[in-house]
Enzyme design. Structure first.
Site, PDB file in Angstrom:
ATOM      1  N   HIS A 353       0.830  -1.198   0.000  1.00 34.08           N
ATOM      2  CA  HIS A 353       0.000   0.000   0.000  1.00 34.08           C
ATOM      3  C   HIS A 353       0.867   1.252   0.000  1.00 34.08           C
ATOM      4  O   HIS A 353       1.958   1.264   0.588  1.00 34.08           O
ATOM      5  CB  HIS A 353      -0.875   0.055   1.260  1.00 34.08           C
ATOM      6  N   THR A 380     -10.834   7.226   1.642  1.00 34.91           N
ATOM      7  CA  THR A 380     -10.359   6.010   0.985  1.00 34.91           C
ATOM      8  C   THR A 380     -11.467   4.971   0.826  1.00 34.91           C
ATOM      9  O   THR A 380     -11.277   3.969   0.137  1.00 34.91           O
ATOM     10  CB  THR A 380      -9.191   5.391   1.774  1.00 34.91           C
ATOM     11  N   TYR A 404     -19.551  -2.010   6.760  1.00 33.41           N
ATOM     12  CA  TYR A 404     -18.360  -1.880   5.915  1.00 33.41           C
ATOM     13  C   TYR A 404     -18.045  -0.413   5.620  1.00 33.41           C
ATOM     14  O   TYR A 404     -18.892   0.345   5.135  1.00 33.41           O
ATOM     15  CB  TYR A 404     -18.554  -2.637   4.605  1.00 33.41           C
ATOM     16  N   ARG A 424     -11.152  -5.202   5.726  1.00 30.65           N
ATOM     17  CA  ARG A 424     -10.562  -6.510   6.082  1.00 30.65           C
ATOM     18  C   ARG A 424     -11.302  -7.058   7.309  1.00 30.65           C
ATOM     19  O   ARG A 424     -10.693  -7.558   8.253  1.00 30.65           O
ATOM     20  CB  ARG A 424      -9.069  -6.421   6.360  1.00 30.65           C
ATOM     21  N   GLY A 440     -10.639   1.942  -5.606  1.00 30.18           N
ATOM     22  CA  GLY A 440     -10.778   3.335  -5.989  1.00 30.18           C
ATOM     23  C   GLY A 440     -10.745   3.484  -7.503  1.00 30.18           C
ATOM     24  O   GLY A 440      -9.751   3.158  -8.149  1.00 30.18           O
TER      25      GLY A 440
END
Length: 471
Positions: A353, A380, A404, A424, A440
């Site tokens: 990342h 994000t 979520y 996650r 994204g």
């Protein structure tokens, strides 16, 4: 309403007990004795920061929002309905709930936060003037917001290798701290099995997700958004003990934020790499994670991938937008907003990342609950501009997100805040695991690459489900 006086004291667990137990082993012991016990851990023990784990049990009080209805439960069990959100905003009501408590803390007690809980992605409707049109799916519906104040907190300091038990005692109640310390001597750990029952099912086919990405690209080309995060959900039935999934996940995907929150009828567990927001000593921090490559498992190849990720035009463009969004979000309540670390490549179990560190000094009249609301949800997990991105997400994702993309963790009476983004992560309800991931989307996105990114992010979760059968 009268102030609720709490005396907070702490006792160290004897060294001959503390050095042979772990947060997981103690949690397994306590969860059958105390329903709705929660566990928070961190795999980042490299320094004094993020070096503590917590087990919280015996909820004393609660702030909860369900279908827009605010409800508080006070010590002693009294339930009070709050104001309608359109009359008094929810962050202000959460702040009022926190201000009810007058806590007298003992000297040398370990530093801990006071409320533990979560805000789901759908909670943004109580923070901003936005309403989602997607139907709330009852099968995975949970309260939008839920924070508890616990009577007992076990604090594991992995840096100093010490274990303490904190007792938050309302006036008039007798201490049971010595009785609970006795329980820690009993090291019998019950063990149960876990078994996934069927193949996973998604709310989108691969082809449907690719079409959704193409629509997101069209909005980017038109200038409606610079970026939009589009996700898909999976679910899988199971029998047995879902705590085994948590144990597997913390091994497969060790992360700064590890959590297992048991609310009886549902549980939230996860291994998140990203903070929603951290507030400490008047400083607010957001760490945008944007830009993802799949790891190969070969260290040399991964180093080459890290360099490629650092120079990838699409991933960098996405990251720059989200750093700017973090700066804008913090600027609503902060001064001297700065980027401390920019585009650092970080290694996780399955992916690489790009990560930055954006910080600002809170204004003197700032309110932590309002700061949280004004930076929620994470860019994000939504996109930029955030409001338009969320409207488009609601339009193109075919169901509500629920947990979520929300946040989970700790909220302190002293104004501190440390919560992870719920990625996650699993929601466990009615013997079904729900899990979700997104990518994204920008104008330069390749739809097949975004689908692959979603699958890469889900890799650790799927592996944990299979590994859980071995515990």
């Amino acid at each position: 309403m009268e102030s609720i006086h709490i005396t907070s004291s702490a006792k160290k667990v004897p060294a001959n007990v503390a050095d042979i137990i772990t947060p997981v082993s103690i949690y397994l012991k306590l969860r059958d004795l105390y329903p709705n016990t929660i566990l928070l851990e961190s795999s980042d023990y490299h320094g004094n920061n993020n070096s503590q784990s917590f087990i919280c049990f015996q909820p004393l009080a609660e702030f909860k929002v369900t279908k827009g209805v605010v409800e508080t439960t006070l010590p002693g069990g009294q339930i009070i309905k709050g104001e309608k959100p359109e009359v008094k905003n929810v962050p202000a009501q959460l702040d009022s709930f926190m201000n009810l408590f007058s806590v007298e803390k003992a000297e040398k007690a370990p530093k801990i936060s006071d409320l533990y809980g979560y805000s789901s992605y759908d909670a943004v409707q109580h923070f901003e003037s936005i309403k989602f049109n997607n139907e709330v799916k009852e099968e995975y519906e949970i309260p939008e917001i839920r924070y508890n104040y616990y009577k007992y907190i076990l604090v594991f300091n992995h840096f100093s290798n010490q274990l303490s038990l904190v007792e938050n005692l309302p006036t008039g109640e007798e201490s049971e701290i010595d009785d609970i310390l006795e329980l820690l001597h009993n090291r019998t750990v019950p063990n149960f099995t876990f078994k996934p029952d069927s193949e996973e099912v998604s709310n989108n086919t691969d082809e449907e997700y690719l079409e959704m990405v193409k629509k997101g690209k069209e909005h980017c080309f038109r200038g409606d958004v610079f970026q939009i995060v589009l996700s898909r959900q999976f679910k899988r039935k199971y029998t047995g003990d879902e705590f085994n999934v948590y144990r597997a996940l913390r091994n497969v995907n060790p992360s700064p934020y590890l959590y297992f929150f048991d609310y009886g009828s549902y549980k939230i567990l996860g291994s998140s790499p990203e903070a929603q927001l951290v507030i400490e000593d008047g400083e607010a921090t957001i760490n945008p994670i944007a830009g993802t490559f799949k790891r190969t498992g070969d260290d040399i190849k991964d180093r080459e991938l890290a360099e490629k990720l650092s120079n990838d035009p699409k991933e960098n463009a996405e990251h720059v937008m989200l750093v700017d969004l973090a700066r804008n979000d913090l600027s609503r309540n902060c001064e001297e907003v700065k980027v401390k670390t920019y585009k650092e490549v970080q290694y996780y179990s399955h992916v690489l990342h790009l990560v930055s560190d954006v910080r600002g000094q809170l204004q003197k009249d700032s309110n932590t609950c309002r700061v949280m609301a004004d930076t929620f949800p994470a860019g994000t997990l939504s996109g930029a501009p955030k409001y338009m991105a969320m409207e488009l997400i609601d339009k193109y994702e075919n169901q509500n997100r629920g947990y979520y993309g929300g946040c989970i963790g700790m909220l302190g009476f002293d104004g501190s805040f440390n919560q992870a983004i719920m990625i996650r992560s699993f929601l466990c309800k009615n013997n079904t695991l729900y899990y979700q991931a997104g990518a994204g989307v920008v104008s330069e996105s390749v739809p097949e690459s975004e689908l692959a990114e979603v699958n890469n992010k889900l890799g650790a979760l799927k592996k944990a489900v299979e590994l859980a059968t071995e515990f």
